[in-house]
Write a protein that holds these residues in place. Sequence first.
Motif, PDB file in Angstrom:
ATOM      1  N   VAL A  35      47.512  38.087  39.826  1.00 57.12           N
ATOM      2  CA  VAL A  35      46.520  38.408  40.020  1.00 57.12           C
ATOM      3  C   VAL A  35      46.865  40.065  40.775  1.00 57.12           C
ATOM      4  O   VAL A  35      47.215  40.147  41.226  1.00 57.12           O
ATOM      5  CB  VAL A  35      45.656  37.169  41.693  1.00 57.12           C
ATOM      6  CG1 VAL A  35      44.097  37.507  41.425  1.00 57.12           C
ATOM      7  CG2 VAL A  35      45.663  35.875  40.644  1.00 57.12           C
ATOM      8  N   ARG A  36      45.417  41.017  40.516  1.00 57.62           N
ATOM      9  CA  ARG A  36      44.923  41.894  40.656  1.00 57.62           C
ATOM     10  C   ARG A  36      43.461  41.929  41.404  1.00 57.62           C
ATOM     11  O   ARG A  36      42.278  41.557  40.587  1.00 57.62           O
ATOM     12  CB  ARG A  36      45.065  43.336  40.403  1.00 57.62           C
ATOM     13  CG  ARG A  36      44.748  44.552  39.969  1.00 57.62           C
ATOM     14  CD  ARG A  36      45.004  46.002  39.322  1.00 57.62           C
ATOM     15  NE  ARG A  36      46.644  45.309  39.288  1.00 57.62           N
ATOM     16  CZ  ARG A  36      47.092  46.578  39.548  1.00 57.62           C
ATOM     17  NH1 ARG A  36      46.298  47.438  37.737  1.00 57.62           N
ATOM     18  NH2 ARG A  36      48.428  47.237  39.225  1.00 57.62           N
ATOM     19  N   PHE A  37      43.221  42.656  42.703  1.00 59.81           N
ATOM     20  CA  PHE A  37      41.771  42.865  43.116  1.00 59.81           C
ATOM     21  C   PHE A  37      41.706  44.166  43.413  1.00 59.81           C
ATOM     22  O   PHE A  37      42.454  45.088  43.857  1.00 59.81           O
ATOM     23  CB  PHE A  37      41.422  42.514  44.868  1.00 59.81           C
ATOM     24  CG  PHE A  37      41.659  39.938  44.259  1.00 59.81           C
ATOM     25  CD1 PHE A  37      40.830  40.019  44.065  1.00 59.81           C
ATOM     26  CD2 PHE A  37      42.949  40.201  45.591  1.00 59.81           C
ATOM     27  CE1 PHE A  37      40.923  38.343  44.368  1.00 59.81           C
ATOM     28  CE2 PHE A  37      43.183  38.714  44.992  1.00 59.81           C
ATOM     29  CZ  PHE A  37      41.774  37.991  44.629  1.00 59.81           C
ATOM     30  N   GLN A  38      40.691  44.588  42.994  1.00 62.93           N
ATOM     31  CA  GLN A  38      40.589  46.225  43.077  1.00 62.93           C
ATOM     32  C   GLN A  38      38.813  46.735  43.219  1.00 62.93           C
ATOM     33  O   GLN A  38      37.714  45.301  42.076  1.00 62.93           O
ATOM     34  CB  GLN A  38      41.269  46.903  41.719  1.00 62.93           C
ATOM     35  CG  GLN A  38      40.445  46.908  40.488  1.00 62.93           C
ATOM     36  CD  GLN A  38      41.234  47.992  39.490  1.00 62.93           C
ATOM     37  OE1 GLN A  38      42.825  47.377  39.571  1.00 62.93           O
ATOM     38  NE2 GLN A  38      40.608  48.794  38.801  1.00 62.93           N
ATOM     39  N   THR A  39      38.385  47.850  43.646  1.00 64.36           N
ATOM     40  CA  THR A  39      36.796  47.378  43.175  1.00 64.36           C
ATOM     41  C   THR A  39      36.995  48.929  42.454  1.00 64.36           C
ATOM     42  O   THR A  39      37.521  49.475  41.682  1.00 64.36           O
ATOM     43  CB  THR A  39      36.482  49.172  44.655  1.00 64.36           C
ATOM     44  OG1 THR A  39      37.434  49.857  44.766  1.00 64.36           O
ATOM     45  CG2 THR A  39      36.295  47.866  45.894  1.00 64.36           C
ATOM     46  N   GLU A  40      35.470  48.489  41.767  1.00 64.82           N
ATOM     47  CA  GLU A  40      35.189  49.402  39.981  1.00 64.82           C
ATOM     48  C   GLU A  40      33.496  50.088  40.430  1.00 64.82           C
ATOM     49  O   GLU A  40      32.533  49.566  41.102  1.00 64.82           O
ATOM     50  CB  GLU A  40      35.077  48.864  39.385  1.00 64.82           C
ATOM     51  CG  GLU A  40      36.785  48.259  38.868  1.00 64.82           C
ATOM     52  CD  GLU A  40      36.644  47.563  37.779  1.00 64.82           C
ATOM     53  OE1 GLU A  40      35.679  47.239  37.129  1.00 64.82           O
ATOM     54  OE2 GLU A  40      37.984  46.743  37.223  1.00 64.82           O
ATOM     55  N   SER A  41      33.360  50.706  39.704  1.00 66.17           N
ATOM     56  CA  SER A  41      31.864  51.163  39.964  1.00 66.17           C
ATOM     57  C   SER A  41      31.663  50.527  38.435  1.00 66.17           C
ATOM     58  O   SER A  41      31.867  50.975  37.832  1.00 66.17           O
ATOM     59  CB  SER A  41      31.951  52.848  39.128  1.00 66.17           C
ATOM     60  OG  SER A  41      32.630  53.874  40.302  1.00 66.17           O
ATOM     61  N   SER A  42      29.731  50.522  39.022  1.00 66.48           N
ATOM     62  CA  SER A  42      29.260  49.688  37.876  1.00 66.48           C
ATOM     63  C   SER A  42      28.058  50.425  37.808  1.00 66.48           C
ATOM     64  O   SER A  42      27.961  50.894  39.214  1.00 66.48           O
ATOM     65  CB  SER A  42      29.301  48.270  38.412  1.00 66.48           C
ATOM     66  OG  SER A  42      28.108  47.361  37.280  1.00 66.48           O
ATOM     67  N   ILE A  43      27.455  49.790  37.015  1.00 68.08           N
ATOM     68  CA  ILE A  43      25.692  50.203  37.007  1.00 68.08           C
ATOM     69  C   ILE A  43      24.900  49.060  36.980  1.00 68.08           C
ATOM     70  O   ILE A  43      25.234  48.690  35.966  1.00 68.08           O
ATOM     71  CB  ILE A  43      25.514  50.845  35.612  1.00 68.08           C
ATOM     72  CG1 ILE A  43      26.220  52.535  35.617  1.00 68.08           C
ATOM     73  CG2 ILE A  43      24.111  51.335  34.936  1.00 68.08           C
ATOM     74  CD1 ILE A  43      26.039  53.449  36.235  1.00 68.08           C
ATOM     75  N   ASP A  44      23.711  49.416  37.593  1.00 66.80           N
ATOM     76  CA  ASP A  44      23.123  48.067  38.020  1.00 66.80           C
ATOM     77  C   ASP A  44      21.841  48.549  37.001  1.00 66.80           C
ATOM     78  O   ASP A  44      21.885  48.912  36.010  1.00 66.80           O
ATOM     79  CB  ASP A  44      22.606  47.167  39.436  1.00 66.80           C
ATOM     80  CG  ASP A  44      21.148  48.483  39.340  1.00 66.80           C
ATOM     81  OD1 ASP A  44      21.022  49.096  38.652  1.00 66.80           O
ATOM     82  OD2 ASP A  44      21.257  49.236  41.083  1.00 66.80           O
ATOM     83  N   LYS A  45      21.078  47.051  36.985  1.00 68.93           N
ATOM     84  CA  LYS A  45      19.607  46.968  35.621  1.00 68.93           C
ATOM     85  C   LYS A  45      19.329  48.209  35.959  1.00 68.93           C
ATOM     86  O   LYS A  45      18.707  47.836  34.814  1.00 68.93           O
ATOM     87  CB  LYS A  45      19.100  45.564  36.078  1.00 68.93           C
ATOM     88  CG  LYS A  45      20.162  44.490  35.333  1.00 68.93           C
ATOM     89  CD  LYS A  45      19.361  43.036  35.511  1.00 68.93           C
ATOM     90  CE  LYS A  45      20.135  41.795  35.612  1.00 68.93           C
ATOM     91  NZ  LYS A  45      19.074  40.333  35.273  1.00 68.93           N
ATOM     92  N   GLU A  46      18.759  48.865  36.968  1.00 66.15           N
ATOM     93  CA  GLU A  46      18.114  49.986  37.488  1.00 66.15           C
ATOM     94  C   GLU A  46      18.356  51.373  36.961  1.00 66.15           C
ATOM     95  O   GLU A  46      18.186  52.419  37.411  1.00 66.15           O
ATOM     96  CB  GLU A  46      17.427  49.604  38.558  1.00 66.15           C
ATOM     97  CG  GLU A  46      16.584  48.789  38.954  1.00 66.15           C
ATOM     98  CD  GLU A  46      17.185  47.585  39.057  1.00 66.15           C
ATOM     99  OE1 GLU A  46      18.416  47.312  39.200  1.00 66.15           O
ATOM    100  OE2 GLU A  46      16.947  46.105  38.842  1.00 66.15           O
TER     101      GLU A  46
END
Length: 319
Positions: free
Chosen positions: A161-172
Amino acid sequence: MPPTFKSPFFAPRNMIDQRRRGEQIGELYYRIAERSENLAFPAGDCHTVGIGGQIGGGGYGYLTRKYGLTADNVLDTELIDVKGRILNRKSMGEDLFWAIRSGGPASFGIVLAWKLRLVTVPSTVTVFDVRRNMEGDATKKLFHQWQRRADKVDEDLSIYVRFQTESSIDKEGNKKIVLAAYFRATFHGGMDRLLELMQKEFPELGLLRQECTEIRWVKSFLYHNFFRNGESLDVLLNRISNYNMSSFKAKSEFVKEPIADDAFKEMLGRLYEEEVGGVMIDLFPFGGKMNKISESAIPFPYRAGNLYNIHYLVLWEVV
């Protein structure tokens, strides 16, 4: 007698030649695969790591739960000591042979060769690498279950298992940071049996048939190194990593009791605080064969009672 690997210079049959330049894990896997689809060696999945370094530190990977550590599967060695003598297991004695397997062999001399016990693997293994969003309750329940079951499930299955933060783009269209969990596994068997086992042990993952791949054992290391477009096994002979690694610092611990859900939630929350680079938390299950080997068998005491290894990794870019 267990199968072993051949060397042209060591008197007993079937040894590894490390005098040339030092064998890397990928090269070892490649040479074994040249001779058999059903023999393997229990080492890690990073193909550019030196096999001597793996043995010197213990070494674990997707075969550990079934066959033990890399260092557990060493039968003999050739070592030059401080007096310039070339020693093997018999001439060096069991105390020194004990020490160099996971106790840092460079502290005692220069290792020229290792004689390795090969193990059997099926013609087909099944792998998966799935991403889940940690914002959902199902993923949190899954990790709760993983902590308590991953070391106890069938020895043919290892789920990392790996946990990491990532950039994402929301619906707006706004950029935000999300916490992702990756579940990566190798199962020594076919897809149908794996899906049955996953439904029994980890139904929260919701593993789908299309997320699984049946593959030769040796090619599972191409898969875990992100060679997933039909690349030749020749990539295992590349002595330069395909990763563009940033500067990093890492630390490992061994976990004996499941981390409380609230404590782990707080720990994962710290990942959002890193703004300079990136942070990852990796977890690899033990159990299986690791519970059956004495903590004093070699200088690697983290055996029975250790659920998993937890690995913290911080990366940053040098400007």
